[in-house]
Motif scaffolding. Sequence first.
Motif, PDB file in Angstrom:
ATOM      1  N   CYS A  50      24.548  78.244  88.472  1.00 35.64           N
ATOM      2  CA  CYS A  50      23.384  79.017  88.004  1.00 35.64           C
ATOM      3  C   CYS A  50      22.091  78.248  88.263  1.00 35.64           C
ATOM      4  CB  CYS A  50      23.510  79.340  86.516  1.00 35.64           C
ATOM      5  SG  CYS A  50      24.744  80.586  86.133  1.00 35.64           S
ATOM      6  N   SER A  54      19.035  79.375  90.609  1.00 35.61           N
ATOM      7  CA  SER A  54      17.678  79.381  90.057  1.00 35.61           C
ATOM      8  C   SER A  54      16.722  78.638  90.994  1.00 35.61           C
ATOM      9  CB  SER A  54      17.683  78.731  88.666  1.00 35.61           C
ATOM     10  OG  SER A  54      16.372  78.552  88.193  1.00 35.61           O
ATOM     11  N   TYR A  75      14.259  69.961  89.209  1.00 34.31           N
ATOM     12  CA  TYR A  75      15.655  70.430  89.171  1.00 34.31           C
ATOM     13  C   TYR A  75      16.605  69.258  89.432  1.00 34.31           C
ATOM     14  CZ  TYR A  75      14.899  75.552  89.218  1.00 34.31           C
ATOM     15  OH  TYR A  75      14.587  76.845  88.911  1.00 34.31           O
ATOM     16  N   MET A 113      12.852  75.331  82.353  1.00 33.26           N
ATOM     17  CA  MET A 113      12.961  76.780  82.173  1.00 33.26           C
ATOM     18  C   MET A 113      11.583  77.389  81.870  1.00 33.26           C
ATOM     19  SD  MET A 113      15.629  78.814  79.777  1.00 33.26           S
ATOM     20  CE  MET A 113      14.769  79.581  78.447  1.00 33.26           C
ATOM     21  N   ALA A 123      14.980  83.381  87.641  1.00 33.11           N
ATOM     22  CA  ALA A 123      15.257  81.944  87.814  1.00 33.11           C
ATOM     23  C   ALA A 123      15.295  81.252  86.453  1.00 33.11           C
ATOM     24  CB  ALA A 123      14.212  81.305  88.716  1.00 33.11           C
ATOM     25  N   LEU A 126      18.496  82.151  84.672  1.00 32.60           N
ATOM     26  CA  LEU A 126      19.640  81.426  85.225  1.00 32.60           C
ATOM     27  C   LEU A 126      19.731  79.990  84.697  1.00 32.60           C
ATOM     28  CD1 LEU A 126      19.540  82.779  88.858  1.00 32.60           C
ATOM     29  CD2 LEU A 126      21.461  83.004  87.260  1.00 32.60           C
ATOM     30  N   LEU A 127      18.658  79.485  84.117  1.00 31.59           N
ATOM     31  CA  LEU A 127      18.694  78.166  83.485  1.00 31.59           C
ATOM     32  C   LEU A 127      19.171  78.243  82.035  1.00 31.59           C
ATOM     33  CD1 LEU A 127      15.418  76.643  84.942  1.00 31.59           C
ATOM     34  CD2 LEU A 127      17.774  76.046  85.544  1.00 31.59           C
TER      35      LEU A 127
END
Length: 152
Positions: A50, A54, A75, A113, A123, A126-127
């Motif tokens: 995920c 993202s 990230y 996030m 995105a 997805l975090l």
Amino acid sequence: MIIGGITFLVALGSSFIRPRDVFWGMRLDRPRWLFFEPAIPLIWTVVFACGAFSACLVWQDDPGSSKTWLLMGFYLLVEVITVAYIPATLWFRSLKVGTVLGGLGVVLGVLLMLRVFPISELAALLLLPYVLWSPVGTYTTGQMIDLNPSAG
């Protein structure tokens, strides 16, 4: 493809552990409610997938810009800290090290996030698995300190 490959390569970093360290970790007492421990590798696989998706969405929004490169670094930092949890905890034989890394990962995951949300709501969404799951690991490690005071 590149983001997925980097995610995979960094995730392999958790395998840099010595057998004697694994033996130490396996001897630790765990909370009784930790019945789902065998599923943890699968859970982290989904969480990392995920996160990679993202990152792909963020990259596609503004590919190659300095802002996007900084976010890719963010990230990567979150993943490296997360992956470092197991080897560092085992190498130092310290659950406190794991708790600190886990807590740092939680804070950075929330910040990432929030930073990603204006770029892509999907995105950011997805975090959410990371932001929800990483505190579970951090809390579990904290509970293990209580059960294993000499491993604190």
